[in-house]
Design a protein around this motif. Structure first.
Motif, PDB file in Angstrom:
ATOM      1  N   LEU A  72       0.817  -1.214   0.000  1.00  0.00           N
ATOM      2  CA  LEU A  72       0.000   0.000   0.000  1.00  0.00           C
ATOM      3  C   LEU A  72       0.849   1.260   0.000  1.00  0.00           C
ATOM      4  N   VAL A  73       2.082   1.149   0.503  1.00  0.00           N
ATOM      5  CA  VAL A  73       3.026   2.262   0.487  1.00  0.00           C
ATOM      6  C   VAL A  73       4.393   1.720   0.102  1.00  0.00           C
ATOM      7  N   GLU A  74       5.279   2.649  -0.223  1.00  0.00           N
ATOM      8  CA  GLU A  74       6.671   2.298  -0.463  1.00  0.00           C
ATOM      9  C   GLU A  74       7.540   3.426   0.071  1.00  0.00           C
ATOM     10  N   LYS A  75       8.801   3.121   0.275  1.00  0.00           N
ATOM     11  CA  LYS A  75       9.748   4.142   0.722  1.00  0.00           C
ATOM     12  C   LYS A  75      10.518   4.642  -0.495  1.00  0.00           C
ATOM     13  N   LYS A  76      10.825   5.947  -0.440  1.00  0.00           N
ATOM     14  CA  LYS A  76      11.549   6.569  -1.548  1.00  0.00           C
ATOM     15  C   LYS A  76      12.535   7.575  -0.971  1.00  0.00           C
ATOM     16  N   ARG A  77      13.794   7.494  -1.407  1.00  0.00           N
ATOM     17  CA  ARG A  77      14.807   8.434  -0.943  1.00  0.00           C
ATOM     18  C   ARG A  77      14.664   9.757  -1.683  1.00  0.00           C
ATOM     19  N   ASP A  78      14.927  10.845  -0.966  1.00  0.00           N
ATOM     20  CA  ASP A  78      14.913  12.179  -1.558  1.00  0.00           C
ATOM     21  C   ASP A  78      16.044  12.264  -2.579  1.00  0.00           C
ATOM     22  N   ALA A  79      15.754  12.774  -3.761  1.00  0.00           N
ATOM     23  CA  ALA A  79      16.750  12.859  -4.829  1.00  0.00           C
ATOM     24  C   ALA A  79      17.894  13.810  -4.470  1.00  0.00           C
ATOM     25  N   LYS A  80      17.609  14.854  -3.711  1.00  0.00           N
ATOM     26  CA  LYS A  80      18.630  15.852  -3.371  1.00  0.00           C
ATOM     27  C   LYS A  80      19.367  15.527  -2.081  1.00  0.00           C
ATOM     28  N   ASP A  81      18.684  14.893  -1.148  1.00  0.00           N
ATOM     29  CA  ASP A  81      19.278  14.565   0.144  1.00  0.00           C
ATOM     30  C   ASP A  81      18.928  13.113   0.467  1.00  0.00           C
ATOM     31  N   GLU A  82      19.822  12.212   0.124  1.00  0.00           N
ATOM     32  CA  GLU A  82      19.542  10.772   0.258  1.00  0.00           C
ATOM     33  C   GLU A  82      19.385  10.317   1.700  1.00  0.00           C
ATOM     34  N   ARG A  83      19.666  11.202   2.659  1.00  0.00           N
ATOM     35  CA  ARG A  83      19.430  10.848   4.058  1.00  0.00           C
ATOM     36  C   ARG A  83      17.937  10.847   4.369  1.00  0.00           C
ATOM     37  N   LYS A  84      17.179  11.623   3.604  1.00  0.00           N
ATOM     38  CA  LYS A  84      15.734  11.697   3.811  1.00  0.00           C
ATOM     39  C   LYS A  84      15.043  10.553   3.084  1.00  0.00           C
ATOM     40  N   VAL A  85      14.167   9.870   3.801  1.00  0.00           N
ATOM     41  CA  VAL A  85      13.393   8.777   3.219  1.00  0.00           C
ATOM     42  C   VAL A  85      11.917   9.116   3.412  1.00  0.00           C
ATOM     43  N   TYR A  86      11.186   9.061   2.325  1.00  0.00           N
ATOM     44  CA  TYR A  86       9.760   9.368   2.365  1.00  0.00           C
ATOM     45  C   TYR A  86       8.938   8.096   2.232  1.00  0.00           C
ATOM     46  N   VAL A  87       7.783   8.112   2.836  1.00  0.00           N
ATOM     47  CA  VAL A  87       6.794   7.053   2.659  1.00  0.00           C
ATOM     48  C   VAL A  87       5.760   7.631   1.702  1.00  0.00           C
ATOM     49  N   ILE A  88       5.482   6.905   0.632  1.00  0.00           N
ATOM     50  CA  ILE A  88       4.518   7.385  -0.364  1.00  0.00           C
ATOM     51  C   ILE A  88       3.517   6.287  -0.700  1.00  0.00           C
ATOM     52  N   LEU A  89       2.356   6.705  -1.156  1.00  0.00           N
ATOM     53  CA  LEU A  89       1.308   5.747  -1.535  1.00  0.00           C
ATOM     54  C   LEU A  89       1.647   5.058  -2.845  1.00  0.00           C
ATOM     55  N   THR A  90       1.302   3.792  -2.939  1.00  0.00           N
ATOM     56  CA  THR A  90       1.322   3.083  -4.216  1.00  0.00           C
ATOM     57  C   THR A  90      -0.073   3.219  -4.830  1.00  0.00           C
ATOM     58  N   ALA A  91      -0.244   2.718  -6.031  1.00  0.00           N
ATOM     59  CA  ALA A  91      -1.577   2.728  -6.654  1.00  0.00           C
ATOM     60  C   ALA A  91      -2.562   1.928  -5.800  1.00  0.00           C
ATOM     61  N   GLU A  92      -2.086   0.797  -5.244  1.00  0.00           N
ATOM     62  CA  GLU A  92      -2.946  -0.015  -4.378  1.00  0.00           C
ATOM     63  C   GLU A  92      -3.319   0.758  -3.116  1.00  0.00           C
ATOM     64  N   GLY A  93      -2.382   1.545  -2.599  1.00  0.00           N
ATOM     65  CA  GLY A  93      -2.633   2.360  -1.417  1.00  0.00           C
ATOM     66  C   GLY A  93      -3.657   3.445  -1.690  1.00  0.00           C
ATOM     67  N   GLU A  94      -3.558   4.053  -2.872  1.00  0.00           N
ATOM     68  CA  GLU A  94      -4.543   5.070  -3.248  1.00  0.00           C
ATOM     69  C   GLU A  94      -5.943   4.468  -3.317  1.00  0.00           C
ATOM     70  N   ALA A  95      -6.048   3.287  -3.884  1.00  0.00           N
ATOM     71  CA  ALA A  95      -7.356   2.619  -3.964  1.00  0.00           C
ATOM     72  C   ALA A  95      -7.872   2.274  -2.568  1.00  0.00           C
ATOM     73  N   ALA A  96      -6.982   1.808  -1.690  1.00  0.00           N
ATOM     74  CA  ALA A  96      -7.396   1.438  -0.329  1.00  0.00           C
ATOM     75  C   ALA A  96      -7.877   2.654   0.450  1.00  0.00           C
ATOM     76  N   VAL A  97      -7.167   3.771   0.350  1.00  0.00           N
ATOM     77  CA  VAL A  97      -7.582   4.959   1.103  1.00  0.00           C
ATOM     78  C   VAL A  97      -8.921   5.467   0.587  1.00  0.00           C
ATOM     79  N   LYS A  98      -9.165   5.345  -0.690  1.00  0.00           N
ATOM     80  CA  LYS A  98     -10.466   5.758  -1.234  1.00  0.00           C
ATOM     81  C   LYS A  98     -11.581   4.866  -0.686  1.00  0.00           C
ATOM     82  N   ARG A  99     -11.328   3.565  -0.630  1.00  0.00           N
ATOM     83  CA  ARG A  99     -12.345   2.645  -0.101  1.00  0.00           C
ATOM     84  C   ARG A  99     -12.646   2.914   1.364  1.00  0.00           C
TER      85      ARG A  99
END
Length: 138
Positions: A72-99
């Motif tokens: 439902l989510v995945e982690k993604k490193r910041d392109a400019k500062d690789e120390r920062k890691v973001y949690v972002i929705l996947t397509a499945e996560g977007e569908a789940a939050v809508k439901r």
């Protein structure tokens, strides 16, 4: 004012009770809150999620891990500062939050079809005004 607040809350719970999707994916309330936060904010760190839930960094990390396992989510490193890691929705996560947070469009359509056109427009306007007010207060 308290009477208005109580009436809105009662009506909202009736609306949601009758018109929500039936969920079958077993997500916890905290998981849904995290998904909704990610939907509204797009990128969040584990620290942001911990703050949202009022839990420790480790607990928020465990919540995120479970959501990653469910794809439902995945982690993604910041392109400019690789120390920062973001949690972002996947397509499945977007569908789940809508439901889990929206009304079922088929059920809502059925209700709106029984209203006069001007009543349906009034409902739309009222929700728009309430949404705008909520966004400006927080």
């Amino acid at each position: 004012m308290n009477e208005v607040i109580e009436a809105i809350n009662q009506d909202w719970t009736d609306i949601y009770y009758h018109l929500h999707y039936k969920h079958q994916d077993g997500l916890s309330h905290q998981a849904v809150r995290l998904l909704q936060h990610l939907e509204k904010n797009r990128y969040a760190t584990i620290g942001d999620l911990a703050s949202l839930l009022g839990v420790s960094h480790n607990t928020a990390s465990e919540h995120a891990k479970r959501l990653i396992q469910k794809k439902l989510v995945e982690k993604k490193r910041d392109a400019k500062d690789e120390r920062k890691v973001y949690v972002i929705l996947t397509a499945e996560g977007e569908a789940a939050v809508k439901r889990h947070t929206r009304l079922d469009p088929d059920k809502l359509k059925k209700v709106l079809e029984h209203l006069h056109e001007n009543e349906a427009e009034m409902v739309k306007t009222a929700f728009s005004i309430l949404s705008r007010g909520a966004k400006s207060c927080f």
